[in-house]
Design a protein around this motif. Structure first.
Motif, PDB file in Angstrom:
ATOM      1  N   ALA A 103      51.117  15.141 -34.840  1.00  5.89           N
ATOM      2  CA  ALA A 103      50.554  14.619 -33.591  1.00  5.89           C
ATOM      3  C   ALA A 103      51.495  14.821 -32.414  1.00  5.89           C
ATOM      4  O   ALA A 103      51.132  14.517 -31.278  1.00  5.89           O
ATOM      5  N   GLY A 104      52.693  15.310 -32.680  1.00  4.76           N
ATOM      6  CA  GLY A 104      53.656  15.520 -31.612  1.00  4.76           C
ATOM      7  C   GLY A 104      54.514  14.294 -31.390  1.00  4.76           C
ATOM      8  O   GLY A 104      54.263  13.223 -31.931  1.00  4.76           O
ATOM      9  N   LEU A 105      55.535  14.452 -30.585  1.00  6.27           N
ATOM     10  CA  LEU A 105      56.461  13.343 -30.360  1.00  6.27           C
ATOM     11  C   LEU A 105      55.940  12.365 -29.309  1.00  6.27           C
ATOM     12  O   LEU A 105      56.357  11.213 -29.281  1.00  6.27           O
ATOM     13  N   PHE A 106      55.056  12.811 -28.469  1.00  4.58           N
ATOM     14  CA  PHE A 106      54.405  11.936 -27.495  1.00  4.58           C
ATOM     15  C   PHE A 106      52.896  12.104 -27.663  1.00  4.58           C
ATOM     16  O   PHE A 106      52.244  12.805 -26.881  1.00  4.58           O
ATOM     17  N   PRO A 107      52.350  11.460 -28.677  1.00  5.84           N
ATOM     18  CA  PRO A 107      50.969  11.710 -29.053  1.00  5.84           C
ATOM     19  C   PRO A 107      49.953  10.959 -28.203  1.00  5.84           C
ATOM     20  O   PRO A 107      50.286  10.009 -27.492  1.00  5.84           O
ATOM     21  N   LEU A 108      48.714  11.405 -28.337  1.00  8.85           N
ATOM     22  CA  LEU A 108      47.616  10.614 -27.803  1.00  8.85           C
ATOM     23  C   LEU A 108      47.526   9.328 -28.613  1.00  8.85           C
ATOM     24  O   LEU A 108      47.842   9.304 -29.806  1.00  8.85           O
ATOM     25  N   LEU A 109      47.116   8.261 -27.978  1.00  2.07           N
ATOM     26  CA  LEU A 109      47.036   6.982 -28.676  1.00  2.07           C
ATOM     27  C   LEU A 109      46.126   7.071 -29.904  1.00  2.07           C
ATOM     28  O   LEU A 109      46.365   6.404 -30.908  1.00  2.07           O
ATOM     29  N   ALA A 110      45.123   7.885 -29.829  1.00  2.00           N
ATOM     30  CA  ALA A 110      44.186   8.007 -30.945  1.00  2.00           C
ATOM     31  C   ALA A 110      44.823   8.647 -32.172  1.00  2.00           C
ATOM     32  O   ALA A 110      44.277   8.541 -33.269  1.00  2.00           O
ATOM     33  N   ARG A 111      45.985   9.278 -31.986  1.00  2.48           N
ATOM     34  CA  ARG A 111      46.662   9.941 -33.101  1.00  2.48           C
ATOM     35  C   ARG A 111      47.681   9.032 -33.780  1.00  2.48           C
ATOM     36  O   ARG A 111      48.307   9.434 -34.754  1.00  2.48           O
ATOM     37  N   ILE A 112      47.828   7.807 -33.285  1.00  2.00           N
ATOM     38  CA  ILE A 112      48.747   6.866 -33.907  1.00  2.00           C
ATOM     39  C   ILE A 112      48.157   6.372 -35.217  1.00  2.00           C
ATOM     40  O   ILE A 112      47.015   5.938 -35.263  1.00  2.00           O
ATOM     41  N   SER A 113      48.961   6.424 -36.279  1.00  3.43           N
ATOM     42  CA  SER A 113      48.475   6.006 -37.592  1.00  3.43           C
ATOM     43  C   SER A 113      48.586   4.499 -37.799  1.00  3.43           C
ATOM     44  O   SER A 113      47.701   3.874 -38.393  1.00  3.43           O
ATOM     45  N   TYR A 114      49.690   3.921 -37.339  1.00  6.27           N
ATOM     46  CA  TYR A 114      49.938   2.494 -37.574  1.00  6.27           C
ATOM     47  C   TYR A 114      50.524   1.847 -36.316  1.00  6.27           C
ATOM     48  O   TYR A 114      51.335   2.447 -35.624  1.00  6.27           O
ATOM     49  N   TRP A 115      50.107   0.603 -36.097  1.00  5.85           N
ATOM     50  CA  TRP A 115      50.602  -0.205 -34.980  1.00  5.85           C
ATOM     51  C   TRP A 115      51.180  -1.510 -35.503  1.00  5.85           C
ATOM     52  O   TRP A 115      50.666  -2.085 -36.460  1.00  5.85           O
ATOM     53  N   GLY A 116      52.202  -1.994 -34.816  1.00 10.21           N
ATOM     54  CA  GLY A 116      52.661  -3.342 -35.054  1.00 10.21           C
ATOM     55  C   GLY A 116      51.858  -4.316 -34.215  1.00 10.21           C
ATOM     56  O   GLY A 116      51.006  -3.924 -33.416  1.00 10.21           O
ATOM     57  N   GLN A 117      52.181  -5.586 -34.362  1.00  7.50           N
ATOM     58  CA  GLN A 117      51.396  -6.620 -33.672  1.00  7.50           C
ATOM     59  C   GLN A 117      51.884  -6.858 -32.257  1.00  7.50           C
ATOM     60  O   GLN A 117      51.190  -7.504 -31.466  1.00  7.50           O
ATOM     61  N   GLY A 118      53.058  -6.349 -31.929  1.00  8.75           N
ATOM     62  CA  GLY A 118      53.582  -6.479 -30.574  1.00  8.75           C
ATOM     63  C   GLY A 118      54.585  -7.610 -30.431  1.00  8.75           C
ATOM     64  O   GLY A 118      54.511  -8.617 -31.121  1.00  8.75           O
ATOM     65  N   THR A 119      55.522  -7.400 -29.526  1.00  8.93           N
ATOM     66  CA  THR A 119      56.501  -8.437 -29.188  1.00  8.93           C
ATOM     67  C   THR A 119      56.699  -8.428 -27.674  1.00  8.93           C
ATOM     68  O   THR A 119      56.807  -7.371 -27.063  1.00  8.93           O
ATOM     69  N   GLN A 120      56.709  -9.611 -27.077  1.00 10.51           N
ATOM     70  CA  GLN A 120      56.750  -9.724 -25.611  1.00 10.51           C
ATOM     71  C   GLN A 120      58.177  -9.579 -25.092  1.00 10.51           C
ATOM     72  O   GLN A 120      59.115 -10.195 -25.624  1.00 10.51           O
ATOM     73  N   VAL A 121      58.305  -8.789 -24.043  1.00  8.75           N
ATOM     74  CA  VAL A 121      59.561  -8.666 -23.303  1.00  8.75           C
ATOM     75  C   VAL A 121      59.291  -9.089 -21.868  1.00  8.75           C
ATOM     76  O   VAL A 121      58.396  -8.551 -21.217  1.00  8.75           O
ATOM     77  N   THR A 122      60.048 -10.059 -21.389  1.00  8.23           N
ATOM     78  CA  THR A 122      59.892 -10.559 -20.021  1.00  8.23           C
ATOM     79  C   THR A 122      61.228 -10.469 -19.316  1.00  8.23           C
ATOM     80  O   THR A 122      62.228 -11.006 -19.803  1.00  8.23           O
ATOM     81  N   VAL A 123      61.247  -9.774 -18.192  1.00 10.97           N
ATOM     82  CA  VAL A 123      62.465  -9.600 -17.410  1.00 10.97           C
ATOM     83  C   VAL A 123      62.251 -10.258 -16.061  1.00 10.97           C
ATOM     84  O   VAL A 123      61.356  -9.878 -15.308  1.00 10.97           O
ATOM     85  N   SER A 124      63.075 -11.222 -15.752  1.00 12.14           N
ATOM     86  CA  SER A 124      62.950 -11.942 -14.498  1.00 12.14           C
ATOM     87  C   SER A 124      63.965 -11.429 -13.478  1.00 12.14           C
ATOM     88  O   SER A 124      65.066 -11.019 -13.837  1.00 12.14           O
ATOM     89  N   SER A 125      63.577 -11.499 -12.213  1.00 16.73           N
ATOM     90  CA  SER A 125      64.467 -10.998 -11.150  1.00 16.73           C
ATOM     91  C   SER A 125      65.416 -12.071 -10.678  1.00 16.73           C
ATOM     92  O   SER A 125      65.283 -13.238 -11.013  1.00 16.73           O
TER      93      SER A 125
END
Length: 125
Positions: A103-125
């Motif tokens: 799928a290449g190193l920067f694939p289309l999202l549809a070519r992703i085989s597996y996803w994690g559930q996500g983790t939030q990153v918040t950066v305050s100024s």
């Protein structure tokens, strides 16, 4: 089936650092690339980094280039994204992903085989 589990998100002030980790539940021979995507509210999901687990070669999107390092733990099925000099615009939900090298190193999202559930990153100024 491979389960990806992220950890390490949180809140930090601008200029700070965070380390995100992604552990894969199992090794699959046909999923040779792991990487990180992020999605801010109201924006499309974008890729920020990838690593070819066959040879450890890292790749970065311009958004994080020079401020991040992606590495893999040898034999651990774990990929880590170290982010430094964080900016408020880095605030997003960060998702670990795994896909085939075909799928290449920067694939289309549809070519992703597996996803994690996500983790939030918040950066305050």
């Amino acid at each position: 089936q491979v389960e990806l589990v992220e950890s390490g998100g949180g809140s930090v002030q601008a200029g700070g650092s965070l380390r995100l980790s992604c552990s894969a539940s199992a090794y699959t021979y046909n999923v040779a690339v792991m990487g990180w995507f992020r999605q801010a509210p109201g924006k499309e999901r974008e890729q920020v980094a990838a690593i070819n687990t066959n040879d450890g070669s890292p790749y970065y999107a311009d958004s994080l280039k020079g401020r991040a390092s992606i590495t893999e733990g040898a034999g651990t099925n774990t990929v880590t994204l170290q982010m430094n000099s964080l900016k408020p615009e880095d605030t997003a939900m960060y998702y670990c992903a795994a896909w085939s090298l075909s799928a290449g190193l920067f694939p289309l999202l549809a070519r992703i085989s597996y996803w994690g559930q996500g983790t939030q990153v918040t950066v305050s100024s």
